[in-house]
Motif scaffolding. Sequence first.
Motif: not given
Length: 270
Positions: A193-214
Amino acid sequence: MLKALTFALCAASPALALCAATAAFATTQDDVLQADLLPGWQMQNGHHMAGLRLQLAPDWKTYWRSPGEAGIPPLFNWSGSVNVKSVLVHWPSPVVFHTNGMQTIGYHEGVVLPLEVVPLDASKPVELRAGVDLGVCNQICMPAEVQLTAVLDAGAPDAAINAALRAQPVGGKAAGLRAISCEVAPIVDGLRLTAVLDLPQRGAETVVFETSDASVWVGEAESTRAGGRLTAGVDLVASSGAPFALDRSGVVVTVLGPSGSVEIAGCPAP
């Protein structure tokens, strides 16, 4: 309940991989963790806003709902509660830890987790009984278990609960998100899964993904930034060990940063 941890127990569980190889002593839960329920107040919609307060010894930590591959997610049991239909945990923004080359996500030295309690009958008393299994770590890690009970009445707003509510991640719109799109590609044992976000930077970033299927294993995301464009990719592996149909509406993308976090629900196609 007291729980003692020796090195033998520590080494027996892959989930407790941060345990120090030289730990040859025992530590009890009461040495490092104190927990209580804050009864909070009744909201205008009839729900109760309570809080689970976890206080840890100096330099100890516990984990967020998505704690990373080496973390231990907390598990909640509300059975035995009286006049309770459901409980929603509101999660304050966590911090990212890097230890021995591993990334985990959680809270340092304690946290208040706001609990939105939905009663079966808002006109009747509510008794909340919470059973919580969690992990706490320093140079060693240990499993912890708490059993708590509180009677929730009309009450008054609680400063600690309100502070934790204010510390929740903001939504995409509030963070300046202009667009998000997600591509899904099959891999041998699941999906990429690859996400592209048009989002202003808020400093050092860590991205976390979660799904509805545990049951879906979610790897550690890799991300790159080019100006206002943030790209993050992650491997998703189902128990079948094969590609599967992903519910895009159930994907949550959280961007963690030192100045606060952003939580985005849904991962639409380009």
